[in-house]
Scaffold this active site. Structure first.
Site, PDB file in Angstrom:
ATOM      1  N   HIS A  98       0.885  -1.169   0.000  1.00  0.00           N
ATOM      2  CA  HIS A  98       0.000   0.000   0.000  1.00  0.00           C
ATOM      3  C   HIS A  98       0.916   1.211   0.000  1.00  0.00           C
ATOM      4  CE1 HIS A  98      -2.350  -3.023   2.288  1.00  0.00           C
ATOM      5  NE2 HIS A  98      -3.433  -2.434   1.829  1.00  0.00           N
ATOM      6  N   ASP A 101       2.196   1.965   3.356  1.00  0.00           N
ATOM      7  CA  ASP A 101       3.161   1.028   3.967  1.00  0.00           C
ATOM      8  C   ASP A 101       4.579   1.504   3.720  1.00  0.00           C
ATOM      9  OD1 ASP A 101       0.935  -0.632   4.190  1.00  0.00           O
ATOM     10  OD2 ASP A 101       1.520  -1.874   2.472  1.00  0.00           O
ATOM     11  N   ASP A 306      -6.129 -13.412   9.184  1.00  0.00           N
ATOM     12  CA  ASP A 306      -4.961 -13.323   8.284  1.00  0.00           C
ATOM     13  C   ASP A 306      -3.800 -14.217   8.721  1.00  0.00           C
ATOM     14  OD1 ASP A 306      -6.138 -11.540   6.546  1.00  0.00           O
ATOM     15  OD2 ASP A 306      -5.160  -9.762   7.371  1.00  0.00           O
TER      16      ASP A 306
HETATM   17  C1  XUL Z   1      -7.664  -6.383   4.213  1.00  0.00           C
HETATM   18  C2  XUL Z   1      -6.866  -6.801   3.054  1.00  0.00           C
HETATM   19  C3  XUL Z   1      -5.964  -5.758   2.462  1.00  0.00           C
HETATM   20  C4  XUL Z   1      -5.889  -5.822   0.977  1.00  0.00           C
HETATM   21  C5  XUL Z   1      -5.138  -4.680   0.351  1.00  0.00           C
HETATM   22  O1  XUL Z   1      -8.495  -7.368   4.707  1.00  0.00           O
HETATM   23  O2  XUL Z   1      -6.907  -7.917   2.648  1.00  0.00           O
HETATM   24  O3  XUL Z   1      -4.706  -5.892   3.031  1.00  0.00           O
HETATM   25  O4  XUL Z   1      -5.281  -7.007   0.565  1.00  0.00           O
HETATM   26  O5  XUL Z   1      -5.616  -3.459   0.743  1.00  0.00           O
END
Ligand code: XUL
Ligand code: CO
Length: 435
Positions: A98, A101, A306
């Site tokens: 991003h 980031d 995640d």
């Molecule tokens: C959030 C997510 C993000 C996207 C990119 O759940 O997956 O990190 O991958 O903005």
């Protein structure tokens, strides 16, 4: 300065007991005639790997990364060094980022953009030095409090304009870094309550923003693939990009379906009440399977944990879809995965990536064998054999009328069905995984 206290991770095979070695991922080994590293274009996520510090809603940082410094630009540059050292040591050829980031925001948008220019200049130097490439870039239009009511779907037109400016710059930086894709994840593009929401206006605006972004990319000659990353909820209660099917109908309504594919994340699929394989399959059969955010959720937790993907069963089913798609083309496998809060050492980052890469490598090996042997396809083919001849063939060729079908049914009303053999197929899948 070196940030990681280990040497390059090598493939040692499935019997190795060395934690800092690949057991399944052997980058140059050919599977179905193609090196594993081409099937599996693994990418490092800048945010989870270099920015995350282990905070959760109840607790502070647990990860005191050695690249963090007082000065934002110095930290940003040190993160580049750490990231490239990490990718080289792990044989990861791509990264995803991003805008925010790379470096945190300056006092003004102008200053922020200048900081981005500096950091991306340095990334470009490291890319040339190492041959590492950019899988995708994106704009973080969700973290800053200006996005409290959304970005492209904000009720505040000034926020819409700011988001557009941010996305414009993020596309430019992604182009500069040779990004193969550009991702839109609408973190705040949704709503909390319809009592204060004009859904129609929000969706029209959102589509307009995507249209402008697409046209701008064309104007500047950015030839990366645009991707939308569906997610049903979190942070908003209802996100507009709910799942692949929802995004498809949105894109079709606004005539954007030729320009966008999907970036499918495993944990987002399960949050939407689907399997990962379901989302990949819906995308594949609609020609929009673009890229993957590899991770996994927790069966007992209802949010986006995640976690690094370690479930071989799911990875196998995912790789079957990828192989049936003829690969991911411009896409790849980005580890949108973070180490647990308790796994706070730099070595844990490597151990986590090794676990994830080995899981997908094993998934690829099993999926390739299943496809090569036609172990499942032959059952599916047989299951639909009635459409290969007679009335079935007429149906798939659209050569029947309601009257014809009625005539047929009147003459054939004693129907016999055959077993779906689900348990047998699951056992066959297990057998391939055991091998
Ligand atoms: C959030 C997510 C993000 C996207 C990119 O759940 O997956 O990190 O991958 O903005
Ligand atoms: Co993601």
């Amino acid at each position: 300065m070196k940030y990681f206290n280990f040497e390059k991770i090598l493939y040692e095979g499935s019997k190795s007991s060395n934690p800092l070695a690949f057991k399944q991922y052997n980058p140059d080994e050919k599977i179905l005639g193609k090196p594993m590293k081409e099937h599996l274009k693994f990418a490092m996520s800048w945010w989870h790997t270099l920015c995350a510090q282990g905070t959760d809603p109840f607790g502070e940082n647990t990860m005191n990364r050695p690249w963090n410094q007082e000065d934002a630009l110095k930290t940003a540059m040190a993160k580049v060094d750490a990231g490239f050292e990490f990718m080289q040591k792990l044989s990861i050829s791509y990264f995803c980022f991003h805008d925010r980031d790379l470096v945190s925001e300056g006092a003004t948008l102008q200053q922020t953009n200048e900081l981005l220019d500096k950091v991306s200049d340095y990334i470009l130097v490291k890319m040339k030095e190492t041959g590492i490439r950019c899988l995708w870039g994106t704009a973080n239009c969700f973290n800053n409090k200006r996005y409290v009511h959304g970005a492209g779907t904000s009720c505040n037109a000034e926020v819409f304009a700011y988001a557009a400016a941010q996305i414009k710059k993020a596309i430019e930086i992604t182009k500069k870094l040779g990004g193969e894709n550009y991702v839109f994840w609408g973190g705040r593009e949704g709503y909390e309550t319809l009592l204060n929401t004009d859904m129609e206006l929000e969706l029209n605006n959102f589509a307009y923003l995507l249209t402008l972004a697409r046209d701008y990319a064309k104007e500047i000659g950015f030839d990366g693939q645009f991707l939308i990353e569906p997610k049903p909820k979190e942070p908003t209660k209802h996100q507009y990009d709910f799942d692949v099917q929802t995004v498809l109908s949105f894109l079709r309504k606004y005539h954007l379906d030729q320009d966008f594919k999907m970036n499918i994340e495993a944990n987002h699929a399960t949050l939407a009440g689907h399997t990962f394989q379901h989302e990949l399959c819906v995308a594949r059969i609609n020609g929009v399977l673009g890229s993957i955010d590899a991770n996994q959720g927790d069966m007992l937790l209802g949010w986006d944990t995640d976690q690094f993907p370690t479930n071989v069963y799911d990875a196998t089913l995912a790789m079957i879809e990828v192989l049936k798609n003829g690969g991911l083309h411009k896409g790849g496998l980005n580890f949108d995965s973070k180490v647990r809060r308790g796994s706070f050492t730099e070595e844990d980052l490597a151990l986590a990536y090794i676990a994830g890469m080995d899981t997908f490598a094993k998934g690829l090996r099993v999926a390739a064998k299943i496809i090569e042997d036609k172990a499942l396809d032959s059952y599916v083919e047989k299951r639909y054999a009635s459409y290969k001849k007679g009335i079935g063939l007429d149906i798939v060729q659209h050569k029947t009328s309601m009257k014809d079908l009625e005539q047929y049914a009147l003459q054939h009303d004693q129907i016999q069905n055959e077993s779906g053999k689900q348990e047998l197929l699951e056992a066959i899948l297990n057998q391939y995984i055991y091998e």
